[in-house]
Design an enzyme around this catalytic site. Sequence first.
Site, short mmCIF file in Angstrom:
data_model
loop_
_atom_site.label_atom_id
_atom_site.label_comp_id
_atom_site.label_asym_id
_atom_site.label_seq_id
_atom_site.Cartn_x
_atom_site.Cartn_y
_atom_site.Cartn_z
N ARG A 87 4.91 16.70 18.60
CA ARG A 87 5.03 15.53 19.48
C ARG A 87 3.86 14.57 19.25
NH1 ARG A 87 8.92 17.81 19.83
NH2 ARG A 87 10.19 16.20 19.00
N GLU A 90 4.62 12.80 16.13
CA GLU A 90 5.67 11.83 16.42
C GLU A 90 5.11 10.62 17.17
OE1 GLU A 90 10.13 12.31 18.07
OE2 GLU A 90 8.57 13.06 19.42
N SER A 113 -14.22 7.18 16.12
CA SER A 113 -14.83 8.42 15.65
C SER A 113 -14.14 9.65 16.22
CB SER A 113 -16.31 8.46 16.06
OG SER A 113 -16.89 9.70 15.70
#
Length: 146
Positions: A87, A90, A113
Site C-alpha cells: 500500500r 501504491e 532526508s
Amino acid sequence: MTSAITEQLLKAKKAKGITFTELEQLLGRDEVWIASVFYRQSTASPEEAEKLLTALGLDLALADELTTPPVKGCLEPVIPTDPLIYRFYEIMQVYGLPLKDVIQEKFGDGIMSAIDFTLDVDKVEDPKGDRVKVTMCGKFLAYKKW
C-alpha cells in the site's frame, strides 16, 4: 527477507507478549525506531541493545549484531508483495509525483532526508472505521549549486 536475529527478536517479543509501545517506554526511543532495529534497519547503542535483549530474555551475546551498522533498504523483491507494505508502494505510485511537486513548491529543489528523520504511527478512532495516521518528518536538503 528477514535475518536470523530478526526472527529471534520477533519470536521472543511474541513469547513475552511485549508490544513495541512497551519497548518504547523501556528504551526511551520511538516504537517505529525500535521495530527498525528488529528488522536490522537501525543500529542500537550497546546500552539499548542490552536493555532490549534483557527485556526479551535473549542472550546478551546478540548485542554485537544489534550494534553493528546494518545494510539498509534491503527489501526484496523490488515491488513488495506484503499487502500492507505494498500500500505504501501504491501510495507513492499514485501520489509520489504530486507530493514531490508540492514539497518543491514549498521548499525548492531538494529532497527530504531519511537520515535526519522521524516516523510516527498513530491510531485515529473513527465511527466509520479506525484510521492509520502516519507522520513523516524529515529535514529538507536543498541540492547544492556549484
